[in-house]
Design a protein around this motif. Structure first.
Motif, mmCIF file in Angstrom:
data_model
loop_
_atom_site.group_PDB
_atom_site.id
_atom_site.type_symbol
_atom_site.label_atom_id
_atom_site.label_comp_id
_atom_site.label_asym_id
_atom_site.label_seq_id
_atom_site.Cartn_x
_atom_site.Cartn_y
_atom_site.Cartn_z
ATOM 1 N N LEU A 1 0.830 -1.217 0.000
ATOM 2 C CA LEU A 1 0.000 0.000 0.000
ATOM 3 C C LEU A 1 0.864 1.266 0.000
ATOM 4 C CD1 LEU A 1 -2.684 -1.204 2.579
ATOM 5 C CD2 LEU A 1 -3.090 -0.784 0.145
ATOM 6 N N VAL A 2 1.926 1.254 0.800
ATOM 7 C CA VAL A 2 2.838 2.416 0.837
ATOM 8 C C VAL A 2 3.426 2.633 -0.553
ATOM 9 C CG1 VAL A 2 5.018 3.314 1.786
ATOM 10 C CG2 VAL A 2 3.371 2.189 3.312
ATOM 11 N N ASP A 3 3.839 1.551 -1.206
ATOM 12 C CA ASP A 3 4.438 1.661 -2.542
ATOM 13 C C ASP A 3 3.447 2.249 -3.540
ATOM 14 O OD1 ASP A 3 6.610 1.191 -4.403
ATOM 15 O OD2 ASP A 3 5.382 -0.405 -5.250
ATOM 16 N N LYS A 4 2.168 1.865 -3.416
ATOM 17 C CA LYS A 4 1.157 2.347 -4.361
ATOM 18 C C LYS A 4 0.751 3.796 -4.091
ATOM 19 C CE LYS A 4 0.593 -1.291 -6.896
ATOM 20 N NZ LYS A 4 0.936 -1.234 -8.315
ATOM 21 N N PHE A 5 0.610 4.159 -2.809
ATOM 22 C CA PHE A 5 0.108 5.494 -2.471
ATOM 23 C C PHE A 5 1.193 6.570 -2.521
ATOM 24 C CE2 PHE A 5 -3.591 3.222 -0.993
ATOM 25 C CZ PHE A 5 -4.625 4.146 -1.053
ATOM 26 N N VAL A 6 2.384 6.244 -2.023
ATOM 27 C CA VAL A 6 3.456 7.261 -1.970
ATOM 28 C C VAL A 6 4.176 7.257 -3.313
ATOM 29 C CG1 VAL A 6 5.507 8.065 -0.746
ATOM 30 C CG2 VAL A 6 3.683 6.907 0.524
ATOM 31 N N GLN A 7 3.905 8.277 -4.097
ATOM 32 C CA GLN A 7 4.414 8.305 -5.481
ATOM 33 C C GLN A 7 5.889 8.712 -5.574
ATOM 34 O OE1 GLN A 7 1.995 7.618 -8.322
ATOM 35 N NE2 GLN A 7 1.191 6.695 -6.464
ATOM 36 N N SER A 8 6.382 9.415 -4.572
ATOM 37 C CA SER A 8 7.758 9.940 -4.615
ATOM 38 C C SER A 8 8.768 8.795 -4.647
ATOM 39 C CB SER A 8 7.990 10.822 -3.386
ATOM 40 O OG SER A 8 9.354 11.139 -3.293
ATOM 41 N N THR A 9 9.875 8.997 -5.380
ATOM 42 C CA THR A 9 10.905 7.942 -5.458
ATOM 43 C C THR A 9 11.965 8.116 -4.366
ATOM 44 O OG1 THR A 9 12.072 9.298 -7.066
ATOM 45 C CG2 THR A 9 10.653 7.554 -7.939
ATOM 46 N N ASN A 10 11.804 9.177 -3.566
ATOM 47 C CA ASN A 10 12.776 9.424 -2.498
ATOM 48 C C ASN A 10 11.998 10.015 -1.323
ATOM 49 O OD1 ASN A 10 14.858 10.198 -0.854
ATOM 50 N ND2 ASN A 10 16.034 11.239 -2.459
ATOM 51 N N PHE A 11 11.764 9.225 -0.268
ATOM 52 C CA PHE A 11 10.922 9.755 0.806
ATOM 53 C C PHE A 11 11.362 9.283 2.186
ATOM 54 C CE2 PHE A 11 8.764 5.824 -0.475
ATOM 55 C CZ PHE A 11 8.318 5.274 0.725
ATOM 56 N N ARG A 12 10.839 9.990 3.204
ATOM 57 C CA ARG A 12 11.151 9.668 4.600
ATOM 58 C C ARG A 12 9.919 9.075 5.278
ATOM 59 N NH1 ARG A 12 11.911 13.933 7.626
ATOM 60 N NH2 ARG A 12 13.267 13.056 9.226
ATOM 61 N N LEU A 13 10.185 8.039 6.074
ATOM 62 C CA LEU A 13 9.132 7.233 6.670
ATOM 63 C C LEU A 13 9.329 7.195 8.185
ATOM 64 C CD1 LEU A 13 6.885 5.136 5.868
ATOM 65 C CD2 LEU A 13 8.710 3.444 5.630
ATOM 66 N N LEU A 14 8.228 7.288 8.941
ATOM 67 C CA LEU A 14 8.301 7.223 10.410
ATOM 68 C C LEU A 14 7.484 6.046 10.924
ATOM 69 C CD1 LEU A 14 8.679 8.430 13.377
ATOM 70 C CD2 LEU A 14 6.613 9.784 12.900
ATOM 71 N N ASP A 15 8.066 5.287 11.875
ATOM 72 C CA ASP A 15 7.284 4.311 12.643
ATOM 73 C C ASP A 15 7.425 4.694 14.116
ATOM 74 O OD1 ASP A 15 6.159 2.226 14.033
ATOM 75 O OD2 ASP A 15 7.016 0.645 12.786
ATOM 76 N N PRO A 16 6.361 5.286 14.707
ATOM 77 C CA PRO A 16 6.468 5.767 16.088
ATOM 78 C C PRO A 16 6.345 4.650 17.134
ATOM 79 C CG PRO A 16 4.277 6.204 15.241
ATOM 80 C CD PRO A 16 5.049 5.584 14.117
ATOM 81 N N ALA A 17 6.067 3.419 16.678
ATOM 82 C CA ALA A 17 5.989 2.269 17.602
ATOM 83 C C ALA A 17 6.821 1.153 16.982
ATOM 84 C CB ALA A 17 4.532 1.833 17.770
ATOM 85 N N VAL A 18 8.106 1.443 16.762
ATOM 86 C CA VAL A 18 8.942 0.625 15.868
ATOM 87 C C VAL A 18 9.228 -0.781 16.388
ATOM 88 C CG1 VAL A 18 11.245 1.376 16.656
ATOM 89 C CG2 VAL A 18 10.883 0.792 14.245
ATOM 90 N N GLY A 19 9.217 -0.970 17.706
ATOM 91 C CA GLY A 19 9.493 -2.309 18.247
ATOM 92 C C GLY A 19 10.810 -2.863 17.750
ATOM 93 N N THR A 20 10.783 -4.064 17.161
ATOM 94 C CA THR A 20 12.010 -4.698 16.664
ATOM 95 C C THR A 20 12.373 -4.242 15.254
ATOM 96 O OG1 THR A 20 10.808 -6.546 15.684
ATOM 97 C CG2 THR A 20 11.497 -6.796 17.986
ATOM 98 N N GLY A 21 11.560 -3.349 14.680
ATOM 99 C CA GLY A 21 11.834 -2.842 13.329
ATOM 100 C C GLY A 21 11.301 -3.743 12.230
ATOM 101 N N ASN A 22 10.528 -4.767 12.611
ATOM 102 C CA ASN A 22 10.082 -5.740 11.607
ATOM 103 C C ASN A 22 9.094 -5.138 10.602
ATOM 104 O OD1 ASN A 22 10.163 -8.493 10.592
ATOM 105 N ND2 ASN A 22 8.030 -8.578 11.217
ATOM 106 N N LEU A 23 8.067 -4.439 11.086
ATOM 107 C CA LEU A 23 7.102 -3.821 10.163
ATOM 108 C C LEU A 23 7.807 -2.779 9.292
ATOM 109 C CD1 LEU A 23 4.229 -3.190 9.081
ATOM 110 C CD2 LEU A 23 3.969 -1.584 10.981
ATOM 111 N N LEU A 24 8.615 -1.927 9.921
ATOM 112 C CA LEU A 24 9.279 -0.840 9.186
ATOM 113 C C LEU A 24 10.188 -1.390 8.087
ATOM 114 C CD1 LEU A 24 9.827 2.188 8.891
ATOM 115 C CD2 LEU A 24 11.558 2.003 10.667
ATOM 116 N N THR A 25 10.999 -2.400 8.403
ATOM 117 C CA THR A 25 11.917 -2.920 7.373
ATOM 118 C C THR A 25 11.167 -3.739 6.318
ATOM 119 O OG1 THR A 25 12.550 -4.798 8.793
ATOM 120 C CG2 THR A 25 13.992 -2.868 8.834
ATOM 121 N N THR A 26 10.068 -4.389 6.701
ATOM 122 C CA THR A 26 9.241 -5.088 5.694
ATOM 123 C C THR A 26 8.730 -4.074 4.674
ATOM 124 O OG1 THR A 26 8.467 -6.685 7.355
ATOM 125 C CG2 THR A 26 7.210 -6.572 5.337
#
Length: 327
Positions: free
Chosen positions: A108-133
């Motif tokens: 979904l992020v790939d489809k909605f965020v059109q920019s080819t260079n962007f910054r992403l925040l995960d405010p509940a990052v935990g082990t980083g699994n969702l963010l790195t996925t």
């Protein structure tokens, strides 16, 4: 990805973590963070080890060639080891977003965020699994990220995760609802921590604070995330299905009306959850600003059971059509 690759990597993480766990007299998860760091640095960083342990570890580490693996292979194997450690640990906040959900959010992020260079925040990052996925599922895009978590062990695991996968992630070990000293981001992803926020004094700074008693942490996380997103930026939250049904829901509705357009709600299949109360959805928001228009219609999807390949493909095609019509 071949099962043997995943198995080999998991075995390496698991066996070396177990050796360190015994030698350092620490938890499996702490030892896993230590061994991950050793692998990244390509050396044994712990000084207090016996000669025999040192030899055993060096022999195991010699087989590790990071360039042999993709970031996804490293993430999956490390995630399996973390899951093993979490089964042994009794802390209830150690929960991981299921892989299938992470991949869907990444799509979904790939489809909605059109920019080819962007910054992403995960405010509940935990082990980083969702963010790195999510980062691993961005096609031909350069993504830098920020992760925040109050748990120092989870942040350590997140740090190792990012290093092994060679992702550029800035990590903050703090209460995510305290002030964040970061520039606004293009997108947010979060598996929202559901429950009450114990710090009533800090909650007073939020519009979505409760009129009495503790405030809902998940509401405050939404407000904090919107605050740190650029105008027009997207937010992807994994939410409890009852988010808009609680006694605090009218306040949340009013806040979202002022701050963002709801782009979509995708209900995850019931088969993923133990009971109806635990069921979740993915909420997609776009922050208001400039000439941002609401979608012609909100994307509402009941995600089919993920083992039903044809149904899932049909759903993805429908999402693609919706995006083309509403962008």
């Amino acid at each position: 990805m071949s099962p043997s690759t995943l198995e080999d990597l998991f075995t390496l993480f698991n066996e070396t973590a177990s050796i360190l766990q015994e030698e350092l007299n620490c938890t499996y998860l702490e030892a896993l963070a230590e061994t991950g760091e050793n692998l990244f640095q390509q050396s044994v960083l712990q000084e207090e080890l016996s000669e025999l342990t040192l030899k055993r570890l060096k022999k195991s580490y010699e087989s590790f060639r990071p360039d042999k693996y993709t970031a996804e292979e490293l993430r999956k194997a490390y995630q399996l080891a973390i899951l093993k450690g979490m089964k042994e640990s009794v802390q209830p906040n150690h929960q991981m977003t299921p892989d299938a959900v992470g991949m869907l959010v990444g799509y979904l992020v790939d489809k909605f965020v059109q920019s080819t260079n962007f910054r992403l925040l995960d405010p509940a990052v935990g082990t980083g699994n969702l963010l790195t996925t999510v980062m691993n599922h961005q096609v031909n895009k350069k993504v830098t990220a920020i992760g925040v978590d109050i748990d120092d062990l989870l942040i350590h695991l997140s740090f190792v995760n990012a290093n092994l996968q060679e992702h550029q992630i800035e990590l903050f070990n703090q209460d995510s609802l305290e002030p964040l000293f970061i520039d606004p981001v293009d997108a947010v992803v979060a598996d929202l921590p559901v429950g009450y926020y114990p710090n009533d004094v800090r909650a007073q700074d939020y519009e979505l604070k409760s009129s009495e008693g503790h405030s809902y942490a998940h509401h405050l996380f939404i407000e904090q995330s919107v605050k740190h997103t650029k105008a027009g930026g997207y937010l992807f939250f994994i939410i409890p299905n009852g988010l808009f049904e609680s006694e605090e829901a009218p306040k949340l509705h009013a806040f979202l009306k002022e701050q963002a357009h709801i782009q979509g709600i995708l209900q995850l299949p019931m088969t993923m959850f133990k009971n109806k109360q635990a069921a979740k959805s993915i909420l997609i928001l776009q922050k208001l600003g400039g000439d941002i228009l609401p979608p012609k219609q909100v994307l509402l999807v009941n995600i089919p059971t993920l083992s039903k390949g044809q149904d899932v493909e049909r759903m993805l095609r429908n999402i693609d059509i919706w995006i083309k019509e509403n962008k």
